[in-house]
Design an enzyme around this catalytic site. Structure first.
Site, short mmCIF file in Angstrom:
data_model
loop_
_atom_site.label_atom_id
_atom_site.label_comp_id
_atom_site.label_asym_id
_atom_site.label_seq_id
_atom_site.Cartn_x
_atom_site.Cartn_y
_atom_site.Cartn_z
N LYS A 1 15.94 -28.48 39.05
CA LYS A 1 15.88 -27.60 40.22
C LYS A 1 14.46 -27.54 40.80
O LYS A 1 13.45 -27.78 40.12
CB LYS A 1 16.36 -26.19 39.85
CG LYS A 1 17.87 -26.14 39.54
CD LYS A 1 18.72 -26.45 40.76
CE LYS A 1 20.21 -26.52 40.45
NZ LYS A 1 20.79 -25.23 40.13
N ARG B 1 24.29 -26.28 31.88
CA ARG B 1 24.73 -27.35 32.78
C ARG B 1 23.54 -28.27 33.05
O ARG B 1 22.53 -27.82 33.58
CB ARG B 1 25.27 -26.74 34.08
CG ARG B 1 25.84 -27.74 35.07
CD ARG B 1 26.38 -27.01 36.29
NE ARG B 1 27.03 -27.91 37.24
CZ ARG B 1 26.39 -28.55 38.21
NH1 ARG B 1 25.08 -28.39 38.38
NH2 ARG B 1 27.06 -29.36 39.03
#
Length: 285
Positions: A230, A264
């Site tokens: 991210k 995840r």
């Protein structure tokens, strides 16, 4: 259109046993491998858009220790993604998802469209992963309730607002989603909460959500965290998505420490190793 007949594996997974209890019963978090069959993914540049490459990648992640394969056919990246129709999403999924279900590992369908989720559950997908937490598609909650499938409710916002208390916003969002779920008849033991790292948040708010993840345990539901590659990582150490393995693992280890039961990740082998070694060391304490 929602099919009337649910798949027999939708709530139980390929082995015929409830998916969530099996995934959540271990001393370390389960790992969900990310498989984007999109041409415009932020994290992998669309390299798995071709069905044959997607299948090879799914097999690789399973061999590396993935407990779930999460398949998405529409880019949901927070910055600059273009919406597509359900027809286009299904066109991307049809050559891939049934083949991956046949590999025998639980598959989650990453979609915000109930028509797509219905088709995926018919094909044997075990979990619905809704990045809008039942709040975007009015048919989603009823579908999930009808099928009895586990659902991941993710926090999201249309845009980031640095002025808000992000933890209060996440809590309010989850409360609204859980109300929708209860009214639809979704059993609470089928719900997983995801704070949505990187979605509708500034980089600082994403890090706050990770640092204060433990506060979300007050809902009494399993937590999933997907911090893999991210953008917030690059605000700490400048890097491109494929250069964020170290930051991803650091975030995920902290998430596990703060209560995450599912992680995840794109880099499955490294994530599995990090989580299992951490758990093994703690056992010696």
């Amino acid at each position: 259109m929602i099919a009337a007949k649910p798949s027999p594996t939708a709530a139980t997974g390929p082995a015929g046993h409830p998916v969530l209890p099996a995934l959540l019963s271990r001393p370390y978090p389960a790992v969900m491998g990310v498989l984007n069959v999109t041409p415009d993914s932020f994290s992998d540049g669309g390299q798995f858009a071709a069905p044959e490459r997607a299948l090879v990648q799914a097999r690789r992640m399973i061999a590396e220790g993935a407990d779930i394969i999460d398949i998405g056919a529409e880019s949901t990246r927070p910055y600059g993604s273009e919406p597509i129709s359900a027809e286009e999403e299904l066109k991307r999924l049809q050559p891939v998802l049934p083949e991956i279900v046949a590999l025998g590992i639980p598959v989650s369908i990453d979609s915000m469209k109930s028509a797509v989720v219905a088709w995926a559950l018919d094909q044997g997908a075990a979990i619905a992963n809704d990045v809008w937490g039942l709040q975007r598609d009015s048919g989603m909650a009823g579908l999930i309730a009808e099928r009895g499938a586990p659902v991941i409710i993710m926090h999201n916002r249309e845009s980031a607002d640095p002025a808000i208390d992000i933890m209060q916003d996440i809590s309010n969002f989850f409360a609204a989603s859980l109300d929708i779920a209860a009214r639809a008849g979704i059993s609470s033991d089928k719900i997983i909460l995801d704070p949505g790292i990187g979605f509708g948040k500034t980089p600082e708010q994403s890090m706050t959500a990770l640092a204060r993840l433990g506060e979300l345990q007050s809902f009494g539901l399993p937590l999933l965290v997907g911090a893999s590659r991210k953008r917030f990582i690059s605000t700490v150490t400048p890097s491109e998505p494929h250069q964020r393995l170290g930051g991803s693992i650091a975030a995920h280890l902290l998430a596990a420490q703060n209560g995450a039961r599912i992680i995840r990740a794109h880099d499955v082998a490294e994530t599995v190793q990090a989580l299992r070694v951490t758990a093994a060391i703690r056992e010696q304490a």
